[in-house]
Design a protein around this motif. Structure first.
Motif, PDB file in Angstrom:
ATOM      1  N   THR A  23       0.830  -1.202   0.000  1.00  0.00           N
ATOM      2  CA  THR A  23       0.000   0.000   0.000  1.00  0.00           C
ATOM      3  C   THR A  23       0.869   1.259   0.000  1.00  0.00           C
ATOM      4  OG1 THR A  23      -0.082   0.026   2.423  1.00  0.00           O
ATOM      5  CG2 THR A  23      -1.841  -1.164   1.280  1.00  0.00           C
ATOM      6  N   ASP A  25       2.699   4.929  -0.935  1.00  0.00           N
ATOM      7  CA  ASP A  25       3.466   5.501  -2.044  1.00  0.00           C
ATOM      8  C   ASP A  25       4.104   4.426  -2.922  1.00  0.00           C
ATOM      9  OD1 ASP A  25       2.809   8.027  -1.172  1.00  0.00           O
ATOM     10  OD2 ASP A  25       4.703   8.357  -0.108  1.00  0.00           O
ATOM     11  N   GLU A  26       4.566   3.349  -2.287  1.00  0.00           N
ATOM     12  CA  GLU A  26       5.194   2.270  -3.056  1.00  0.00           C
ATOM     13  C   GLU A  26       4.198   1.677  -4.054  1.00  0.00           C
ATOM     14  OE1 GLU A  26       8.568  -0.163  -3.973  1.00  0.00           O
ATOM     15  OE2 GLU A  26       8.401   1.561  -2.632  1.00  0.00           O
ATOM     16  N   ALA A  27       2.964   1.448  -3.599  1.00  0.00           N
ATOM     17  CA  ALA A  27       1.933   0.897  -4.472  1.00  0.00           C
ATOM     18  C   ALA A  27       1.521   1.913  -5.537  1.00  0.00           C
ATOM     19  CB  ALA A  27       0.719   0.476  -3.650  1.00  0.00           C
ATOM     20  N   HIS A  28       1.405   3.171  -5.148  1.00  0.00           N
ATOM     21  CA  HIS A  28       1.030   4.214  -6.113  1.00  0.00           C
ATOM     22  C   HIS A  28       2.039   4.289  -7.256  1.00  0.00           C
ATOM     23  CE1 HIS A  28      -0.327   8.025  -7.779  1.00  0.00           C
ATOM     24  NE2 HIS A  28       0.913   8.458  -7.688  1.00  0.00           N
ATOM     25  N   HIS A  29       3.323   4.254  -6.903  1.00  0.00           N
ATOM     26  CA  HIS A  29       4.356   4.320  -7.939  1.00  0.00           C
ATOM     27  C   HIS A  29       4.278   3.101  -8.855  1.00  0.00           C
ATOM     28  CE1 HIS A  29       8.432   3.798  -9.644  1.00  0.00           C
ATOM     29  NE2 HIS A  29       8.395   5.117  -9.737  1.00  0.00           N
ATOM     30  N   VAL A  31       1.651   1.095  -9.501  1.00  0.00           N
ATOM     31  CA  VAL A  31       0.423   0.990 -10.288  1.00  0.00           C
ATOM     32  C   VAL A  31       0.243   2.172 -11.232  1.00  0.00           C
ATOM     33  CG1 VAL A  31      -2.092   0.862 -10.167  1.00  0.00           C
ATOM     34  CG2 VAL A  31      -0.698  -0.398  -8.514  1.00  0.00           C
ATOM     35  N   ALA A  32       0.444   3.396 -10.714  1.00  0.00           N
ATOM     36  CA  ALA A  32       0.166   4.597 -11.515  1.00  0.00           C
ATOM     37  C   ALA A  32       1.323   4.990 -12.423  1.00  0.00           C
ATOM     38  CB  ALA A  32      -0.182   5.765 -10.584  1.00  0.00           C
ATOM     39  N   THR A  59      -4.834  -5.037  -8.358  1.00  0.00           N
ATOM     40  CA  THR A  59      -4.290  -3.684  -8.254  1.00  0.00           C
ATOM     41  C   THR A  59      -5.426  -2.706  -7.949  1.00  0.00           C
ATOM     42  OG1 THR A  59      -4.559  -3.197 -10.611  1.00  0.00           O
ATOM     43  CG2 THR A  59      -2.462  -4.180  -9.934  1.00  0.00           C
ATOM     44  N   LYS A  61      -5.973   1.829  -6.578  1.00  0.00           N
ATOM     45  CA  LYS A  61      -5.430   3.177  -6.729  1.00  0.00           C
ATOM     46  C   LYS A  61      -4.094   3.322  -6.006  1.00  0.00           C
ATOM     47  CE  LYS A  61      -6.735   8.041  -6.458  1.00  0.00           C
ATOM     48  NZ  LYS A  61      -7.794   9.004  -6.078  1.00  0.00           N
ATOM     49  N   ARG A  62      -4.024   2.867  -4.770  1.00  0.00           N
ATOM     50  CA  ARG A  62      -2.795   2.931  -3.988  1.00  0.00           C
ATOM     51  C   ARG A  62      -2.540   1.591  -3.285  1.00  0.00           C
ATOM     52  NH1 ARG A  62      -0.506   7.815  -2.893  1.00  0.00           N
ATOM     53  NH2 ARG A  62       0.231   7.128  -0.842  1.00  0.00           N
TER      54      ARG A  62
END
Length: 246
Positions: A23, A25-29, A31-32, A59, A61-62
């Protein structure tokens, strides 16, 4: 092609078939920015020696989750390498942290040497330290490290006495040293400390303090390297004589 590596806070209890959720910032980077997709193979590591390989199950959003296929545990590398890095000017500090992480340094100690051009104070100190930590984190992922290096808080010259005293080998890079780095006996285990001075050089009183604490002054060669690159050259020369690179 190497699988992408992502850092997670913990892999406690991870086993084949289990699901690990990533979850923030790591996930945001992932996925997004990286456009991570379901079914893609990835590596997750906790930065403390444990890594898992698996496929992306979902996956968001974050957030993304990984179904674990295998778990690997790597012992902490020996000997451990600490680099005391005098604060360079501009972005050369992040460059030093990046290459030191890539080469395998275990601990980076930012040093407020008296001749350092850069100064960390107040809010700037917190931001600069955070930048060094983020740089080490990203470089560790890029170089596929299972052990994340530590970036300590800013150290004074007085603080370095303890850093040097705990080392099995401590060297200070100095252009006026008579002994080459190649002349020192490199331990196969324990802790090695390399001290890198600022652009203006290490002040005489600082050099006295370091040598009194047990460090040896050594030179790399006839060339004088920048402070941001001298450390990685010295560490590589030392690691080539240890089991880590044999």
């Amino acid at each position: 092609m190497s699988l992408p590596v992502h850092l997670v806070d913990s892999l406690d209890g991870a086993s084949s078939g289990s699901v690990v959720e990533v979850t923030g910032d790591e996930a945001h980077h992932a996925v997004a920015v990286r456009r991570l997709r379901e079914g893609e193979q990835v590596v997750l590591t906790d930065g403390r020696g444990t890594s898992v390989t698996g496929s992306v199950a979902s996956t968001g959003k974050r957030v993304f989750s990984v179904t674990v296929a295998s778990v690997a545990q790597e012992p902490r590398p020996e000997p451990a390498i600490t680099v005391v890095q005098a604060l360079p000017k501009g972005e050369r500090g992040e460059l030093a942290v990046e290459v030191l992480t890539e080469v395998g340094v275990d601990r980076i100690v930012p040093w407020a040497a008296s001749r350092s051009v850069a100064v960390w104070k107040g809010e700037r100190a917190a931001k600069s330290h955070a930048k060094w930590q983020a740089t080490a984190r990203e470089a560790a992922k890029q170089s596929r490290r299972a052990w994340l290096p530590t970036v300590t808080p800013l150290a004074s010259t007085a603080d370095l006495a303890d850093v040097v005293a705990e080392a099995d080998l401590a060297v200070v890079l100095h252009e006026d040293a008579t002994s080459p780095l190649s002349s020192v006996d490199v331990p196969a285990s324990g802790r090695i400390v390399v001290v890198v001075g600022p652009e203006g050089g290490i002040a005489p009183d600082e050099l006295d303090a370091l040598t009194t604490a047990g460090a040896r002054t050594v030179r790399l060669g006839a060339e004088v390297l920048r402070t941001s690159t001298a450390g990685v050259v010295a560490v590589a020369a030392l690691l080539a004589r240890t089991p880590r690179w044999s």
